[in-house]
Structures are given as structure tokens and as C-alpha cells.
Design an enzyme around this catalytic site. Structure first.
Site, PDB file in Angstrom:
ATOM      1  N   ASN A 179      41.965  30.026  36.905  1.00 50.34           N
ATOM      2  CA  ASN A 179      41.126  29.614  38.031  1.00 50.34           C
ATOM      3  C   ASN A 179      41.941  29.253  39.276  1.00 50.34           C
ATOM      4  OD1 ASN A 179      42.099  27.048  37.612  1.00 50.34           O
ATOM      5  ND2 ASN A 179      40.182  26.185  36.860  1.00 50.34           N
ATOM      6  N   LYS A 180      43.229  29.495  39.226  1.00 50.90           N
ATOM      7  CA  LYS A 180      44.056  29.196  40.409  1.00 50.90           C
ATOM      8  C   LYS A 180      43.987  30.379  41.389  1.00 50.90           C
ATOM      9  CE  LYS A 180      45.022  25.117  39.160  1.00 50.90           C
ATOM     10  NZ  LYS A 180      46.009  24.551  38.292  1.00 50.90           N
ATOM     11  N   THR A 181      44.434  30.141  42.620  1.00 50.23           N
ATOM     12  CA  THR A 181      44.252  31.120  43.696  1.00 50.23           C
ATOM     13  C   THR A 181      44.834  32.487  43.359  1.00 50.23           C
ATOM     14  OG1 THR A 181      44.084  29.385  45.319  1.00 50.23           O
ATOM     15  CG2 THR A 181      44.718  31.555  46.154  1.00 50.23           C
TER      16      THR A 181
END
Ligand SMILES: *Cc1c(COP(=O)(O)O)cnc(C)c1O
Length: 370
Positions: free
Chosen positions: A184-186
Site C-alpha cells: 500500500n506504499k506509493t
């Protein structure tokens, strides 16, 4: 519960990810060595603007390595914001050092430099700042404080790839910085992380610890108790494909944030703002709810409308594992009670954002009518 139309997050893997992963499989280079690791590390260092970057298996071990490479351990204290993801604090605990919590600023939600000063003791070795939700910390003050008191400055950039302070990418202000590539990180590698630094010696120490403390001068000879914290070539292949598209990913995220801001403008939902000298990369678009709104009930209402949300991080000092003594951090507790993360993944359109915000407003109208 209705169908989930809008998850809080989902990665976009529509670039060269599949092609590069297949190259790993075809070439049998699937483990902790390979060309994608080297290329990903080099390109990543260039993107951030640092001399060295080394890939690791997640963002938590990236922090552990950074702290241990700085020589932090038993008897030391490390200052950390209580309003963060628990990994920032756990990594300090792994080294044997003691996390010392500080409060946050009401304006940016980042750690409060004034509070940092009051928490410095003769045992303090480092300040671990976290660029929470993608907004940079007050780096000018933190650099001055750390220099004056002879402290290391560690930047947890897990949520802040693409964020800038005074024109420079976050991660270049401290002695060492860490990144996470969780799903879910960029940008993501599935599970993964990176440690960056401009300091050659520190970089060598990180590499040494990351690979089982392998001696440079003899094969299979280990002169430190190290770890296996390596990143795989497969993860690096995904990471490289993600990094190729980072500018569009960040542009999309900023556009989504601007749409949200526009929708919330006339309301009493407070959208995360940014200070003048920064680029906020909006990892998670986050709002503070009006005090009269019951967060749990709202979350349920939104979920029934297909919209997933997350509560803001609970301040770590309130969790039983870290709440050995009574502490109060007024701002962090206030923000955490009212904050929620909204769907923030690239691919959301302006219409999607309008639908999401409309659902929030219709809940509010429903409540006001009662
Ligand atoms: C995600 C995150 C981490 C840890 O990263 P993992 O890759 O999940 O281990 C550390 N700090 C912060 C602030 C994070 O958001």
C-alpha cells in the site's frame, strides 16, 4: 455490507512489472543477487539525490539496520513521534535502545521540534523523524537541534517517497533514511525497503550487517553477528518497473488530493494541509472529522456504501506494549481520535472522489437530521 468499490489502497502494476519478473524467472535469478537489484538501487539513489542506496526485505528492517549501523543499542534513547506506524518504534526496541515519545504539531501532524528539545537527555543518541502520510517534518529545526546536541538524525521516509522540503527530496537531511515498498506504499515491491545515506562508512556498515556480517577479506568468514535482510531480484524487478513510473504516480496522487481538498473546502471536515516550503506526496489522503461525528459508525456507513477507510494510527504510547508509564501527548491523541484515511490510490477519478465525499456528507446530513 455492499460490494467494496473503493479500497483504501491498491497498487498499480501496469508497467514493466510482469516483463521484468518474467526475466527473473527465465534467467533463474530469483534470489538475493541480480541485475535488477543493482539497477533499482542505483536508480533509486539518483531519484532521491543521495550517494548510496541498498535494498532490503522490508521497511521495518531498513530502520533496524539504520539504527544498528549508527551504533545505537542498550542504554541509549531515541526520540520518536508517538503518532506513527508502530514499526518506527519497534525498530528502536530491537536495538535494545529506549524509544522516547514526542508529541505532534497540530498544523502539519509531524513531530514537534520544541517537544524534541524537552526530551533530550545525556542518553539521547538520535532523533527518528517520520514524514507522516507524506508531509515532510520540520527539517530545518530538526537539523539544527541534532547538530547542536550531537545527535544522529534518522528519517523514516516509508510514507514519503516523492515528498520534498525546500526543494530537496526527504531523506537527504539526516545521517540515514529508510523507505518501505509494502503493497500500500506509493511504490511497491510486494514486501521491500531501502536504506539511503551519503556517508560511505555508514553504507559499508549497513551492507555488512544486512548480509550476515560477512567479512570482506575471507569467504564464509563472519566478523559480526549480522542478519539476512536482503531484497530479492524479483522484488527489485517490480520496484524498478514502479520507479520508472514514479513521476506519474506522484502526479496522480497529488491530483487526487487536490480533488479531495476542493470537495472539503466549504465543510467542517479538515483536509491535511501542506506548509509553503514543501511538496506533500499524499501517501494517504487523510481528514479530521468534526468532533460530533462517531468515527466507528461513519466507517461502517461508508463500508455499506462500498467505501473502505482506515483510522489514523493510534499513538504508540497508548498501546499496552509501550504504555509502561502514564504519558500524555495531547495533540497526537486529539488527531488520532478524529483522523481517517480515505481511498488514495492512483487510478481514482474526479467522479470517484466526488462519490466518496458525497457519501461522507450524506452521513453527516443524516446525523444532523436526527
Ligand atoms: C510502512 C511503514 C514502515 C514499515 O514498513 P514495512 O515495509 O511494512 O516493514 C515503517 N514506518 C512507517 C512510518 C511506515 O508507514
Amino acid at each position: 455490507m455492499g460490494e467494496l468499490k473503493y479500497p483504501v489502497y491498491q497498487p498499480n502494476l501496469n508497467g514493466n512489472e510482469k516483463k521484468y519478473v518474467n526475466e527473473c524467472l527465465d534467467s533463474t535469478w530469483i534470489s538475493g543477487k541480480g541485475k535488477f537489484i543493482d539497477k533499482f538501487e542505483n536508480d533509486f539513489a539518483k531519484y532521491i539525490g543521495v550517494n548510496h542506496a541498498t535494498g532490503v526485505c522490508n521497511g521495518t528492517v531498513a530502520l533496524h539496520l539504520a539504527l544498528e549501523a549508527l551504533g545505537i543499542g542498550e542504554g541509549d534513547e531515541v526520540i520518536v513521534p508517538t503518532l506513527t506506524y508502530v514499526a518506527s518504534v519497534n525498530a528502536i526496541t530491537y536495538t535494545g535502545a529506549k524509544p522516547v515519545f514526542v508529541d505532534s504539531l497540530e498544523s502539519t501532524w509531524q513531530l514537534d521540534p520544541e517537544d524534541v528539545i524537552t526530551k533530550i537527555t545525556s542518553k539521547t543518541k538520535a532523533v527518528l523523524c517520520v514524514h507522516l502520510y507524506g508531509h515532510p517534518c520540520e527539517m530545518k529545526s530538526l537539523v539544527v537541534i541534532c547538530e547542536k546536541h550531537g545527535l544522529f538524525l534518522v528519517e523514516d521516509c516509508a510514507e514519503a517517497i516523492g515528498s520534498r522540503y525546500d526543494g530537496e527530496h526527504v531523506g537527504v537531511f539526516g545521517d540515514v533514511a529508510t523507505f518501505s515498498f509494502y503493497g500500500n506504499k506509493t511504490i511497491t515491491t510486494g514486501e521491500g525497503g531501502m536504506v539511503t545515506t551519503n556517508d560511505e562508512t555508514l553504507y559499508e556498515r549497513i551492507i555488512h550487517l544486512k548480509g550476515q556480517g560477512l567479512a570482506k577479506y575471507r569467504e564464509y568468514w563472519h566478523d559480526a553477528i549480522g542478519y539476512n535482510y536482503r531484497m530479492t531480484n524479483i522484488c527489485a524487478a517490480i520496484g524498478l518497473a514502479q520507479l520508472e513510473r514514479i513521476n506519474t504516480i506522484i502526479e496522480d496522487k497529488i491530483e487526487i488530493a487536490n480533488w479531495y481538498r476542493e470537495e472539503f473546502k466549504e465543510s467542517n471536515f479538515e483536509f491535511h494541509t501542506e506548509t509553503e516550503n514543501v511538496v506533500h506526496s499524499y501517501w494517504m489522503c487523510t481528514i479530521l472529522l468534526p468532533v460530533e461525528i462517531d468515527r466507528r459508525e461513519l466507517k461502517e456507513y461508508l463500508l455499506n456504501n462500498g467505501i473502505e477507510t482506515r483510522p489514523m494510527f493510534y499513538p504508540v504510547h497508548t498501546m499496552p506494549i509501550y504504555a509502561q508509564k502514564y504519558e500524555k501527548h495531547r495533540v497526537a491523541e486529539y488527531l488520532a481520535r478524529r483522523g481517517i484515511n480515505l481511498p488514495s490510490y492512483p487510478g481514482l477519478t474526479q467522479t470517484d472522489i466526488q462519490k466518496i465525499v458525497h457519501s461522507l456528507f450524506s452521513y453527516q446530513t443524516l446525523k444532523n437530521g436526527q
